[in-house]
Write an enzyme that holds these catalytic residues in place. Structure first.
Site, PDB file in Angstrom:
ATOM      1  N   GLY A  12      80.147 113.321  30.857  1.00 56.23           N
ATOM      2  CA  GLY A  12      80.855 113.994  29.775  1.00 56.23           C
ATOM      3  C   GLY A  12      81.399 115.332  30.229  1.00 56.23           C
ATOM      4  O   GLY A  12      81.484 116.279  29.437  1.00 56.23           O
ATOM      5  N   ALA A  13      81.800 115.416  31.509  1.00 58.94           N
ATOM      6  CA  ALA A  13      82.191 116.691  32.105  1.00 58.94           C
ATOM      7  C   ALA A  13      83.656 117.026  31.905  1.00 58.94           C
ATOM      8  O   ALA A  13      84.125 118.053  32.388  1.00 58.94           O
ATOM      9  CB  ALA A  13      81.869 116.684  33.603  1.00 58.94           C
ATOM     10  N   ARG A  15      85.201 117.918  29.188  1.00 61.23           N
ATOM     11  CA  ARG A  15      85.477 118.941  28.184  1.00 61.23           C
ATOM     12  C   ARG A  15      84.154 119.423  27.595  1.00 61.23           C
ATOM     13  O   ARG A  15      83.090 118.916  27.923  1.00 61.23           O
ATOM     14  CB  ARG A  15      86.368 118.373  27.076  1.00 61.23           C
ATOM     15  CG  ARG A  15      85.767 117.182  26.358  1.00 61.23           C
ATOM     16  CD  ARG A  15      86.798 116.461  25.509  1.00 61.23           C
ATOM     17  NE  ARG A  15      86.203 115.339  24.772  1.00 61.23           N
ATOM     18  CZ  ARG A  15      86.913 114.452  24.091  1.00 61.23           C
ATOM     19  NH1 ARG A  15      88.227 114.537  24.055  1.00 61.23           N
ATOM     20  NH2 ARG A  15      86.310 113.465  23.442  1.00 61.23           N
ATOM     21  N   ASN A  89      75.075 114.115  29.557  1.00 65.73           N
ATOM     22  CA  ASN A  89      75.676 114.819  28.429  1.00 65.73           C
ATOM     23  C   ASN A  89      76.616 113.941  27.610  1.00 65.73           C
ATOM     24  O   ASN A  89      76.802 114.173  26.422  1.00 65.73           O
ATOM     25  CB  ASN A  89      76.436 116.049  28.960  1.00 65.73           C
ATOM     26  CG  ASN A  89      77.306 116.688  27.906  1.00 65.73           C
ATOM     27  OD1 ASN A  89      76.815 117.277  26.946  1.00 65.73           O
ATOM     28  ND2 ASN A  89      78.624 116.578  28.080  1.00 65.73           N
ATOM     29  N   SER A 142      70.221 116.358  20.346  1.00 67.31           N
ATOM     30  CA  SER A 142      70.769 117.011  19.159  1.00 67.31           C
ATOM     31  C   SER A 142      69.634 117.460  18.257  1.00 67.31           C
ATOM     32  O   SER A 142      68.589 116.797  18.179  1.00 67.31           O
ATOM     33  CB  SER A 142      71.670 116.037  18.391  1.00 67.31           C
ATOM     34  OG  SER A 142      72.007 116.561  17.120  1.00 67.31           O
ATOM     35  N   TYR A 157      73.861 107.701  15.217  1.00 62.83           N
ATOM     36  CA  TYR A 157      73.777 108.861  16.114  1.00 62.83           C
ATOM     37  C   TYR A 157      72.371 109.443  16.117  1.00 62.83           C
ATOM     38  O   TYR A 157      71.775 109.669  17.179  1.00 62.83           O
ATOM     39  CB  TYR A 157      74.787 109.913  15.671  1.00 62.83           C
ATOM     40  CG  TYR A 157      74.798 111.160  16.525  1.00 62.83           C
ATOM     41  CD1 TYR A 157      75.325 111.140  17.815  1.00 62.83           C
ATOM     42  CD2 TYR A 157      74.305 112.368  16.041  1.00 62.83           C
ATOM     43  CE1 TYR A 157      75.339 112.285  18.597  1.00 62.83           C
ATOM     44  CE2 TYR A 157      74.328 113.519  16.807  1.00 62.83           C
ATOM     45  CZ  TYR A 157      74.849 113.465  18.085  1.00 62.83           C
ATOM     46  OH  TYR A 157      74.860 114.605  18.866  1.00 62.83           O
ATOM     47  N   ALA A 158      71.808 109.660  14.934  1.00 61.18           N
ATOM     48  CA  ALA A 158      70.466 110.230  14.841  1.00 61.18           C
ATOM     49  C   ALA A 158      69.439 109.320  15.496  1.00 61.18           C
ATOM     50  O   ALA A 158      68.558 109.783  16.238  1.00 61.18           O
ATOM     51  CB  ALA A 158      70.107 110.481  13.381  1.00 61.18           C
ATOM     52  N   ALA A 159      69.544 108.022  15.243  1.00 60.75           N
ATOM     53  CA  ALA A 159      68.572 107.075  15.808  1.00 60.75           C
ATOM     54  C   ALA A 159      68.689 106.992  17.321  1.00 60.75           C
ATOM     55  O   ALA A 159      67.682 106.926  18.036  1.00 60.75           O
ATOM     56  CB  ALA A 159      68.773 105.697  15.188  1.00 60.75           C
ATOM     57  N   LYS A 161      69.820 109.322  19.386  1.00 58.33           N
ATOM     58  CA  LYS A 161      69.331 110.561  20.006  1.00 58.33           C
ATOM     59  C   LYS A 161      67.800 110.633  19.942  1.00 58.33           C
ATOM     60  O   LYS A 161      67.153 111.140  20.866  1.00 58.33           O
ATOM     61  CB  LYS A 161      69.960 111.776  19.324  1.00 58.33           C
ATOM     62  CG  LYS A 161      71.432 111.975  19.660  1.00 58.33           C
ATOM     63  CD  LYS A 161      71.652 112.185  21.148  1.00 58.33           C
ATOM     64  CE  LYS A 161      73.078 112.546  21.472  1.00 58.33           C
ATOM     65  NZ  LYS A 161      73.302 112.753  22.926  1.00 58.33           N
TER      66      LYS A 161
END
Length: 252
Positions: A12-13, A15, A89, A142, A157-159, A161
């Site tokens: 994820g480099a 940006r 990332n 997160s 997303y929550a699960a 992470k």
């Protein structure tokens, strides 16, 4: 221990936080393999790193496919050397919406990028790290994991992470005593493309109160910069602590 002269792989480099981390690592004398989908964005990251005296390599790849990991590792190792620093990332906030509206394919896509690909990178790089007796793995998570009920409409997303954090802490215990540390980094509410995407597309998919909170955080200038978040992680990276859940707001 100094990071100087080591090789890092940062996903994820292209940006945001990933770009800021790649730049900070380059300034510390680390050779950085920069991985993301967009060649144009990666080229800009490499320009920033080299303009500040660092060394970096752009490695475009679609990390939503965990099978891309061996080729990425081979390219970085061949051109820069074996990575002893891994920062996972890259992530997606999609799919957004009520659980009843999400398809199995959408869930699979989220977990592939947010959990399986980071685990695959760790597995690919661990032999070199353990042989060297030194390695640093950081999985970017997160703050939603601490309070998943605050992101209604962001269940996937929550699960994912939360799963990433469980993987991280378990791996840290597995590697205790090897010289390889594994920790979680919660970067805070950062002014990134992901935040912009949520503001642009989240209305009607996120719970109204959740969506409003994201919008207001931006309007009230409560988001921190990617550079500030990166500095917080860099202050911890060379240390020997493992199995940590670092939050950007915690004292270093």
């Amino acid at each position: 221990m100094s990071l100087y002269g080591k090789v890092a792989l940062v996903t994820g480099a292209g940006r945001g936080i990933g770009r800021s981390l790649a730049t900070a690592l380059g300034e510390s004398g680390v050779r950085v393999g920069c991985v993301a989908r967009s060649q144009d964005e990666l080229s800009r990251t490499v320009e920033l790193v080299t303009s500040r005296g660092g060394s970096a390599l752009a490695v475009p790849a679609d990390l939503s496919d965990p099978h891309s990991v061996p080729d990425v590792v081979r390219r970085v190792t061949t051109q820069l050397g074996a990575p002893l620093i891994l920062i996972n990332n890259a992530a997606t906030v999609e799919p957004l919406g009520a659980v009843g509206d999400l398809t199995p394919d959408a869930w699979n896509a989220a977990f592939r990028l947010n959990v399986i690909t980071p685990a695959a990178f760790s597995a690919a790089l661990l032999p070199g790290m353990t042989a060297a007796g030194w390695g640093r793995i950081v999985n970017v998570s997160s703050a939603v994991v601490a309070r998943p009920e605050t992101m209604i409409g962001g269940n996937a997303y929550a699960a994912s992470k939360a799963a990433l954090e469980a993987h991280t802490l378990n791996l840290a215990a597995e590697l205790a005593g090897t010289g390889v540390t594994v920790s979680v980094y919660r970067p805070g509410s950062v002014d990134t493309a992901m935040q912009a995407l949520i503001r642009r597309t989240g209305r009607g998919r996120l719970h109204a109160a959740t969506y409003t909170r994201f919008v207001r955080s931006h309007e009230e200038n409560k988001l921190i910069s990617p550079d500030d978040s990166a500095r917080s992680l860099m202050a911890r990276l060379a240390g020997d602590a493992t199995g940590q859940v670092w939050d950007v707001h915690d004292p270093c």
